[in-house]
Scaffold this active site. Sequence first.
Site, PDB file in Angstrom:
ATOM      1  N   SER A  11      16.805 -26.880  17.586  1.00 52.03           N
ATOM      2  CA  SER A  11      17.370 -27.680  16.500  1.00 52.03           C
ATOM      3  C   SER A  11      16.956 -27.072  15.175  1.00 52.03           C
ATOM      4  O   SER A  11      15.759 -26.949  14.885  1.00 52.03           O
ATOM      5  CB  SER A  11      16.851 -29.114  16.574  1.00 52.03           C
ATOM      6  N   ASP A  51      21.675 -31.096  13.884  1.00 49.43           N
ATOM      7  CA  ASP A  51      21.421 -32.531  13.763  1.00 49.43           C
ATOM      8  C   ASP A  51      22.015 -33.065  12.467  1.00 49.43           C
ATOM      9  O   ASP A  51      21.464 -32.841  11.395  1.00 49.43           O
ATOM     10  CB  ASP A  51      19.910 -32.786  13.787  1.00 49.43           C
ATOM     11  N   HIS A  78      21.496 -26.117  18.044  1.00 54.86           N
ATOM     12  CA  HIS A  78      21.648 -27.574  17.944  1.00 54.86           C
ATOM     13  C   HIS A  78      21.629 -27.990  16.470  1.00 54.86           C
ATOM     14  O   HIS A  78      20.690 -27.687  15.735  1.00 54.86           O
ATOM     15  CB  HIS A  78      20.498 -28.232  18.714  1.00 54.86           C
ATOM     16  N   SER A  85      10.583 -28.645  16.292  1.00 50.87           N
ATOM     17  CA  SER A  85       9.275 -28.231  15.777  1.00 50.87           C
ATOM     18  C   SER A  85       8.538 -27.291  16.727  1.00 50.87           C
ATOM     19  O   SER A  85       7.861 -26.375  16.270  1.00 50.87           O
ATOM     20  CB  SER A  85       8.429 -29.462  15.442  1.00 50.87           C
ATOM     21  N   MET A 103      22.849 -36.141  10.169  1.00 52.65           N
ATOM     22  CA  MET A 103      22.403 -37.528   9.940  1.00 52.65           C
ATOM     23  C   MET A 103      22.985 -38.045   8.631  1.00 52.65           C
ATOM     24  O   MET A 103      23.027 -37.313   7.640  1.00 52.65           O
ATOM     25  CB  MET A 103      20.878 -37.575   9.838  1.00 52.65           C
ATOM     26  N   HIS A 156      25.158 -32.632  16.994  1.00 49.48           N
ATOM     27  CA  HIS A 156      24.655 -33.949  17.410  1.00 49.48           C
ATOM     28  C   HIS A 156      24.847 -34.881  16.224  1.00 49.48           C
ATOM     29  O   HIS A 156      24.086 -34.813  15.265  1.00 49.48           O
ATOM     30  CB  HIS A 156      23.185 -33.804  17.832  1.00 49.48           C
ATOM     31  N   MET A 202      24.538 -38.090  14.275  1.00 49.49           N
ATOM     32  CA  MET A 202      23.805 -39.352  14.144  1.00 49.49           C
ATOM     33  C   MET A 202      24.385 -40.059  12.938  1.00 49.49           C
ATOM     34  O   MET A 202      23.777 -40.139  11.869  1.00 49.49           O
ATOM     35  CB  MET A 202      22.303 -39.072  13.988  1.00 49.49           C
TER      36      MET A 202
END
Length: 217
Positions: free
Chosen positions: A8, A34, A32, A198, A36, A65, A67
């Site tokens: 990610s 993310d 990936h 991480s 948001m 992904h 969100m």
Amino acid sequence: MQLQIAPSILSADFSNLGKDIEMLNKYADIIHLDIMDGTFVPNISFGFPVVEAVSKIASIPMDAHLMVVHPERWVKRCAELGVKMMSFHQEAAKDDTAGILADIRANGMKAGLVINPDIPVENLFPYIGQADYFLIMSVFAGFGGQKFIPESLERIKALKAELKRRGNDAPIEVDGGVNAGNALSLKESGAGILVAGSSVFNAPDPGEAISMLRNPR
Ligand code: DX5
Ligand code: ZN
């Protein structure tokens, strides 16, 4: 089957993102992303200009992904930017879940359905056959660097068993707190794709961290 590793970029160096993407091209299977919106989750990450920038350098598939509330609004945009896998939360889609999965497929992408840790895993079962992959969150969506929730293993096993029972080989992706310490149990529980932020980007050697996740012991 060999695990696929999807780092990610939430934990990447945004001031030098190109360098990190080149590294992922070399070592990872999937990138990936993310996304948001600050409403579905209490955080804002990045949006489509960043996805577009990544798409120009990425030589491995991009996995978005979402969100966000109203994930259905962004299907076309993801497809246009070359996203290969697009997932959204069932909590955000509710009654529209089947329709959005179908729309993602109709736009030439793999359709993924995601649930947070407080949603019963059985909620995914009606969509077996309609989704190309399932994403089980092993932390609550919103932030990188959280601690893996161990109960996630049972949820993965339950979904894997149901997929097997129904002869469906959709992979299970796992996201949140994934590291070299839990990768083997995740694999043994039936995970096929590991997302890691991480534990990859904070490692002294991210390429090595990815290889260790792919062949866990
Ligand atoms: C959390 C995101 C994850 C997260 C993973 O909302 O969906 O992809 O960035 O980060 P780590 O691996 O640090 O938990
Ligand atoms: Zn994610």
